[in-house]
Design an enzyme around this catalytic site. Structure first.
Site, PDB file in Angstrom:
ATOM      1  N   ASP A  55       6.518  20.811  -2.964  1.00  0.00           N
ATOM      2  CA  ASP A  55       6.516  22.031  -2.223  1.00  0.00           C
ATOM      3  C   ASP A  55       6.969  23.077  -3.276  1.00  0.00           C
ATOM      4  O   ASP A  55       8.007  23.501  -3.001  1.00  0.00           O
ATOM      5  CB  ASP A  55       7.260  22.064  -1.053  1.00  0.00           C
ATOM      6  CG  ASP A  55       6.611  20.833  -0.038  1.00  0.00           C
ATOM      7  OD1 ASP A  55       5.804  20.848   0.226  1.00  0.00           O
ATOM      8  OD2 ASP A  55       7.466  19.713   0.112  1.00  0.00           O
ATOM      9  N   HIS A  67      11.505  11.493  -0.794  1.00  0.00           N
ATOM     10  CA  HIS A  67      12.637  11.872  -0.334  1.00  0.00           C
ATOM     11  C   HIS A  67      13.827  10.923  -0.829  1.00  0.00           C
ATOM     12  O   HIS A  67      14.977  11.198  -1.163  1.00  0.00           O
ATOM     13  CB  HIS A  67      12.862  11.328   1.356  1.00  0.00           C
ATOM     14  CG  HIS A  67      12.026  12.514   2.193  1.00  0.00           C
ATOM     15  ND1 HIS A  67      11.096  12.169   3.023  1.00  0.00           N
ATOM     16  CD2 HIS A  67      12.165  13.632   2.451  1.00  0.00           C
ATOM     17  CE1 HIS A  67      10.494  12.892   3.442  1.00  0.00           C
ATOM     18  NE2 HIS A  67      11.177  14.115   3.117  1.00  0.00           N
ATOM     19  N   SER A  87       3.744  12.321   0.756  1.00  0.00           N
ATOM     20  CA  SER A  87       3.689  13.256   1.732  1.00  0.00           C
ATOM     21  C   SER A  87       3.616  12.692   3.099  1.00  0.00           C
ATOM     22  O   SER A  87       2.949  11.677   3.238  1.00  0.00           O
ATOM     23  CB  SER A  87       2.770  14.358   1.617  1.00  0.00           C
ATOM     24  OG  SER A  87       2.445  15.085   2.968  1.00  0.00           O
ATOM     25  N   MET A 112      12.340  16.922   7.258  1.00  0.00           N
ATOM     26  CA  MET A 112      12.124  16.749   8.774  1.00  0.00           C
ATOM     27  C   MET A 112      11.976  15.456   9.073  1.00  0.00           C
ATOM     28  O   MET A 112      11.103  14.958  10.095  1.00  0.00           O
ATOM     29  CB  MET A 112      10.793  17.582   8.827  1.00  0.00           C
ATOM     30  CG  MET A 112      11.031  18.961   8.627  1.00  0.00           C
ATOM     31  SD  MET A 112       9.865  19.950   9.628  1.00  0.00           S
ATOM     32  CE  MET A 112       8.415  19.528   8.611  1.00  0.00           C
ATOM     33  N   GLY A 113      12.655  14.377   8.272  1.00  0.00           N
ATOM     34  CA  GLY A 113      12.487  13.009   8.642  1.00  0.00           C
ATOM     35  C   GLY A 113      11.178  12.381   8.149  1.00  0.00           C
ATOM     36  O   GLY A 113      10.405  12.823   7.272  1.00  0.00           O
ATOM     37  N   GLN A 120       7.787  26.539  -1.705  1.00  0.00           N
ATOM     38  CA  GLN A 120       8.922  26.444  -0.908  1.00  0.00           C
ATOM     39  C   GLN A 120      10.125  26.413  -1.820  1.00  0.00           C
ATOM     40  O   GLN A 120      11.125  27.156  -1.422  1.00  0.00           O
ATOM     41  CB  GLN A 120       8.869  25.256   0.033  1.00  0.00           C
ATOM     42  CG  GLN A 120      10.213  25.102   0.593  1.00  0.00           C
ATOM     43  CD  GLN A 120      10.011  23.808   1.682  1.00  0.00           C
ATOM     44  OE1 GLN A 120       9.599  23.769   2.765  1.00  0.00           O
ATOM     45  NE2 GLN A 120      10.420  22.662   1.046  1.00  0.00           N
ATOM     46  N   LEU A 139      10.923   9.706   6.359  1.00  0.00           N
ATOM     47  CA  LEU A 139      11.446   9.536   4.840  1.00  0.00           C
ATOM     48  C   LEU A 139      10.429   8.828   4.401  1.00  0.00           C
ATOM     49  O   LEU A 139       9.905   7.710   4.735  1.00  0.00           O
ATOM     50  CB  LEU A 139      12.924   9.094   5.004  1.00  0.00           C
ATOM     51  CG  LEU A 139      14.101   9.988   5.505  1.00  0.00           C
ATOM     52  CD1 LEU A 139      15.389   9.319   5.246  1.00  0.00           C
ATOM     53  CD2 LEU A 139      13.846  11.500   5.130  1.00  0.00           C
TER      54      LEU A 139
END
Ligand code: PAF
Length: 256
Positions: free
Chosen positions: A128, A16, A162, A9-10, A131, A12
């Site tokens: 996550d 990431h 995060s 979701m960007g 997820q 970064l």
């Protein structure tokens, strides 16, 4: 070498970066950047979620991505932002109890991203954990893509990297450091051979002291999140969610 997707979701961060670097070992990495409305509850931070496409594209390429994809809302949701996937029982426990519908929204966007991009491999962070399990099961049912994961990346003070850490004030961050410490203490006990769930969970609660009142959950499960036995025989995972100030942090430690 295949088509590799790192869905984000960007905003970064170095978590990431680890995903992009791992993905690059498997093929050409494309990072998707889409702030998904269907995984935010009305009271959550969808409108204020950090968005800086230029910076994100620069970072993604610097870290080795060959493609950066900004799908439009119309591409992902041609009929408007509606949830079309159901994460079932696995999506209703832990995070799902506190964020009803969250994993249905995640699965809906992940499903669209997979349909549109057709990756051979997609990567998700172990931070996550729930997820990751939800997406793994979904991909297994569909037969593709292969789901790979990378271990949680941590800042110097132990906090799991995060996007929402950006919202912590200095004082809140200081208080939050007991959260990763509690995971470490439980891990040390596990490594010494302790397998009793209540003893392990209790040791972590003791470390957190007063901040444990701000936990949404602090629970040990089997690593696939199918059971919560009193005595563990195989792999496990301890998962927690803590509210500090206006920020909600989640973290976990896999135990083998
Ligand atoms: O983990 C995230 O950043 C998001 O939940 C994901 C997987 C990109 C779906 O929007």
């Amino acid at each position: 070498m295949g088509r590799v997707l790192v869905p984000t979701m960007g905003a970064l961060h170095h978590g990431h970066r680890a995903l992009i670097q791992e993905g690059s070992k498997w093929g050409k990495v494309t990072v998707s950047i889409f702030v998904n409305p269907t995984q935010f509850a009305p009271h959550e931070d969808f409108d204020t979620y950090p968005r800086d496409n230029e910076k994100d594209e620069m970072l993604a390429r610097l870290w080795g991505a060959t493609g950066v994809w900004f799908p439009s809302s119309e591409e992902i949701y041609p009929h408007g932002p509606k949830v079309t996937e159901c994460a079932g029982v696995l999506g209703g426990i832990l995070e799902g109890e506190h964020r009803p519908g969250f994993f249905d929204g995640v699965l809906t966007v992940v499903s669209r991203l997979f349909d549109l991009f057709q990756p051979d491999i997609a990567l998700f962070g172990e931070k996550d954990w729930q997820q990751l399990q939800v997406v793994k099961r979904f991909a297994k049912e569909r037969g593709r893509p292969q789901i790979l994961s990378v271990p949680t990346v941590r800042d110097a003070d132990g906090l799991a990297a995060s996007t929402r850490n950006l919202y912590l004030t200095g004082g809140e961050r200081e208080r939050a450091h007991l959260f990763p410490q509690a995971f470490q203490v439980v891990r040390a006990l596990w490594e010494k051979g302790e397998r009793d769930r209540l003893t392990l969970e209790g040791a972590g609660l003791e470390v957190m002291g007063g901040i444990s009142k701000q936990l949404d959950y602090w629970e040990m499960w089997t690593d696939d999140l199918s059971k919560k036995p009193t005595l563990f025989e195989g792999k496990a995972v301890l998962l927690g969610a803590l509210r500090v100030g206006g920020v909600r942090m989640i973290d976990n430690t896999p135990l083998e």
